[in-house]
Design an enzyme around this catalytic site. Structure first.
Site, PDB file in Angstrom:
ATOM      1  N   HIS A  30       0.866  -1.182   0.000  1.00 52.92           N
ATOM      2  CA  HIS A  30       0.000   0.000   0.000  1.00 52.92           C
ATOM      3  C   HIS A  30       0.900   1.227   0.000  1.00 52.92           C
ATOM      4  O   HIS A  30       1.848   1.308   0.772  1.00 52.92           O
ATOM      5  CB  HIS A  30      -0.929  -0.023   1.210  1.00 52.92           C
ATOM      6  N   HIS A  42      -3.141   8.985   1.260  1.00 50.62           N
ATOM      7  CA  HIS A  42      -3.127   7.814   0.375  1.00 50.62           C
ATOM      8  C   HIS A  42      -4.487   7.605  -0.255  1.00 50.62           C
ATOM      9  O   HIS A  42      -5.461   8.260   0.112  1.00 50.62           O
ATOM     10  CB  HIS A  42      -2.637   6.564   1.122  1.00 50.62           C
ATOM     11  N   CYS A 156      -3.333   3.031  -5.542  1.00 49.17           N
ATOM     12  CA  CYS A 156      -2.578   3.840  -4.579  1.00 49.17           C
ATOM     13  C   CYS A 156      -1.162   4.155  -5.063  1.00 49.17           C
ATOM     14  O   CYS A 156      -0.637   5.239  -4.805  1.00 49.17           O
ATOM     15  CB  CYS A 156      -2.545   3.161  -3.212  1.00 49.17           C
TER      16      CYS A 156
END
Length: 193
Positions: A30, A42, A156
């Site tokens: 991530h 994010h 992301c």
């Protein structure tokens, strides 16, 4: 930084850094932009999910935005983030979700780029100055504007690369735009191929 690990410690972090943390036994990572003061901006899919395809594959690769360091209670700094979607801001602990901290590298040599073991850890593109990176991330947070989340086409990692470079990564063959998504897409194709 190196060929095998981009892991860093918290005291090495600088505002404007593109950071990531591996999830689910190194299946995916991530990504986000560290903006200082223990905060990370994010991009998430929605419904409290960091990633996912919206298909049966989610049973294997979907992961929830964690509450503070994996606790079941909402973070005292961030609140309940499971109801948020799009571009969000979290404390560093919530972003890491108990994982280690890694720095995405920019302006690496073509040889280093080709030698990396997995996509999603570096790029040959140069980074813009940190103040521009932070400004882009904060603008997208205020507007919650980076489009609809898509695991292979708008994720992301793409968000963080855009914040760092103002470049949107496109793929003519539509197998995924970011390095991590391309790697995952090729793995899925070879599994089902």
């Amino acid at each position: 930084m190196g060929l095998f690990s981009n892991q860093i410690s918290r005291d090495e972090l600088k505002a404007g850094d593109h950071i990531y943390s591996w999830r689910t036994a190194f299946i995916y990572s991530h990504h986000g932009i560290y903006v200082g003061d223990e905060k990370v901006i994010h991009f998430t899919r929605g419904g409290g999910l960091e990633t996912g395809t919206g298909t049966f594959l989610d049973k294997f690769i979907s992961s929830s935005v964690s509450n503070h360091a994996g606790r079941d209670t909402p973070c005292p700094k961030c609140g309940d983030q499971s109801i948020l979607d799009g571009v969000i801001s979290s404390c560093l602990d919530c972003f890491l979700a108990g994982g280690n901290l890694y720095l995405f590298e920019y302006n690496v040599s073509p040889v280093m780029f080709l030698a990396t073991q997995r996509g999603g850890t570096c790029t040959i593109a140069p980074s813009d100055p940190c103040d521009e990176v932070i400004s882009r991330a904060k603008f997208l947070l205020l507007r919650n504007g980076f489009g609809a989340y898509h695991l292979f086409e708008n994720n992301c990692e793409d968000f963080a690369i855009y914040c760092k470079t103002s470049l949107v990564v496109l793929s003519k063959i539509n197998l995924g735009s970011s390095g991590q998504a391309t790697t995952a897409s090729l793995d899925i194709q070879s599994f089902w191929g």
